[in-house]
Scaffold this motif. Structure first.
Motif, PDB file in Angstrom:
ATOM      1  N   CYS A 207       0.819  -1.218   0.000  1.00 37.21           N
ATOM      2  CA  CYS A 207       0.000   0.000   0.000  1.00 37.21           C
ATOM      3  C   CYS A 207       0.848   1.261   0.000  1.00 37.21           C
ATOM      4  O   CYS A 207       0.300   2.363   0.055  1.00 37.21           O
TER       5      CYS A 207
ATOM      6  N   SER B 140      -6.304   2.627  -1.333  1.00 36.86           N
ATOM      7  CA  SER B 140      -6.767   2.198  -2.657  1.00 36.86           C
ATOM      8  C   SER B 140      -5.775   2.601  -3.737  1.00 36.86           C
ATOM      9  O   SER B 140      -5.523   1.849  -4.686  1.00 36.86           O
TER      10      SER B 140
ATOM     11  N   TRP C 262      -2.449   0.283  -3.271  1.00 33.83           N
ATOM     12  CA  TRP C 262      -2.641  -1.096  -3.710  1.00 33.83           C
ATOM     13  C   TRP C 262      -2.881  -1.181  -5.215  1.00 33.83           C
ATOM     14  O   TRP C 262      -2.349  -2.077  -5.881  1.00 33.83           O
ATOM     15  N   SER C 263      -3.683  -0.270  -5.752  1.00 33.39           N
ATOM     16  CA  SER C 263      -3.933  -0.309  -7.194  1.00 33.39           C
ATOM     17  C   SER C 263      -2.657  -0.053  -7.981  1.00 33.39           C
ATOM     18  O   SER C 263      -2.469  -0.596  -9.075  1.00 33.39           O
TER      19      SER C 263
ATOM     20  N   THR D  85      -8.245  -3.645  -2.214  1.00 27.20           N
ATOM     21  CA  THR D  85      -8.460  -2.387  -2.936  1.00 27.20           C
ATOM     22  C   THR D  85      -9.947  -2.068  -3.036  1.00 27.20           C
ATOM     23  O   THR D  85     -10.358  -0.911  -2.842  1.00 27.20           O
ATOM     24  N   CYS D  86     -10.756  -3.079  -3.325  1.00 30.64           N
ATOM     25  CA  CYS D  86     -12.209  -2.872  -3.422  1.00 30.64           C
ATOM     26  C   CYS D  86     -12.781  -2.404  -2.086  1.00 30.64           C
ATOM     27  O   CYS D  86     -13.620  -1.490  -2.035  1.00 30.64           O
TER      28      CYS D  86
ATOM     29  N   ALA E 244     -11.152  -0.841   0.256  1.00 31.81           N
ATOM     30  CA  ALA E 244     -10.657   0.508   0.508  1.00 31.81           C
ATOM     31  C   ALA E 244     -11.474   1.546  -0.259  1.00 31.81           C
ATOM     32  O   ALA E 244     -11.811   2.612   0.279  1.00 31.81           O
ATOM     33  N   VAL E 245     -11.805   1.251  -1.507  1.00 27.41           N
ATOM     34  CA  VAL E 245     -12.624   2.170  -2.299  1.00 27.41           C
ATOM     35  C   VAL E 245     -13.995   2.358  -1.663  1.00 27.41           C
ATOM     36  O   VAL E 245     -14.496   3.491  -1.540  1.00 27.41           O
TER      37      VAL E 245
ATOM     38  N   CYS F   2     -13.674   4.454   1.409  1.00 24.16           N
ATOM     39  CA  CYS F   2     -13.378   5.833   1.031  1.00 24.16           C
ATOM     40  C   CYS F   2     -14.652   6.574   0.639  1.00 24.16           C
ATOM     41  O   CYS F   2     -14.881   7.713   1.066  1.00 24.16           O
TER      42      CYS F   2
ATOM     43  N   TRP G  74      -5.621   7.591  -9.003  1.00 23.04           N
ATOM     44  CA  TRP G  74      -5.830   6.432  -9.881  1.00 23.04           C
ATOM     45  C   TRP G  74      -5.402   6.744 -11.313  1.00 23.04           C
ATOM     46  O   TRP G  74      -4.856   5.879 -12.005  1.00 23.04           O
TER      47      TRP G  74
END
Length: 267
Positions: free
Chosen positions: A14, A53, A56-57, A90-91, A93-94, A97, A120
């Protein structure tokens, strides 16, 4: 090492240091602006989730490129954590957020989600272009707006705060990529710092951070703190000194800004 393993790998993937720094910065601004304990926690939580997010992305998107470049130091390519685990995190975290940002109000949430989207965009495309600095500048400029737009009356921050935020974003970008310049070039990541080189990038980071600090809090205290690491950064551009200079300038400026009530009262 203790960090080797799924949990440690997930934590390293992250990009924990930048994520923590931005989260602490946002929480400090929220507290200084009078958001109160709950508002400060919501602000910090939303920013932390957004940063997770983005971090990790970043590793997910770069996984194939990192494998081709032999980046075994990365948690995903080094086998510390699976892509599926990072994608699921990641999902989550989004989702967190979006929910935590929404709890701060529509205007504040919109601004913060635009800032996260800029991160992003950097991961997806802009990091390997001449425009690699732009998402950082936009996201950092919008960070204080996320704080103030959650206040009664939904005020925007003063113009110097927005300008300083953009400058700090540029400084953070150049300082953050310095240790990985060679590895990034091997992975064919050719953002502006990779094109400029270590010495020019280190100097840009220090000058942008110092300019931001002076914009927020003009005077000798800022120069006294940032001048020594700035000089050292010119002599050792491959080290951590440019990054430390950015942190020093940010800390001094933020401290003086909060003491003066800058976010809450203007200049």
């Amino acid at each position: 090492m203790a960090s080797r393993g799924p949990v440690g790998g997930l934590a390293r993937a992250c990009h924990p240091v930048p994520a923590a720094a931005v989260t602490v910065l946002a929480a400090a601004m929220a507290a200084g602006a009078g958001r109160g304990p709950v508002g400060t926690l919501l602000t910090g939580g939303a920013v932390a989730a957004g940063q997770l997010s983005i971090g990790w992305s970043n590793d997910l998107i770069d996984r194939r490129r990192d494998e081709a470049a032999g980046r075994s130091d990365k948690p995903l390519t080094g086998g510390e954590v699976t892509a599926r685990r990072v994608a699921a995190s990641t999902c989550w975290a989004v989702a967190c957020c979006v929910l935590l940002s929404a709890a701060c109000g529509v205007a504040a949430a919109t601004v913060h989600l635009v800032a996260v989207a800029a991160g992003w965009a950097y991961n997806l495309r802009l990091k390997a272009t001449w425009w690699s600095w732009l998402p950082y500048a936009l996201a950092f400029a919008l960070l204080p707006s996320f704080v103030t737009l959650a206040l009664p009356g939904r005020p925007w921050p003063p113009a110097p705060v927005l300008g300083a935020g953009a400058l700090l974003g540029v400084a953070a970008h150049f300082a953050n990529v310095l240790p990985d310049l060679a590895a990034d070039r091997a992975a064919n990541i050719r953002g502006l710092p990779q094109r400029a080189g270590a010495r020019a990038s280190g100097l840009t980071a220090v000058l942008a951070a110092t300019a931001a600090a002076l914009l927020l809090a003009p005077g000798w205290p800022v120069l006294a703190v940032t001048a020594p690491p700035a000089l050292a950064a010119l002599l050792a551009p491959h080290g951590r000194l440019p990054f430390l200079a950015v942190i020093a300038a940010t800390a001094v400026a933020l401290g003086l800004l909060l003491l003066n009530g800058g976010l809450r009262n203007g200049f």
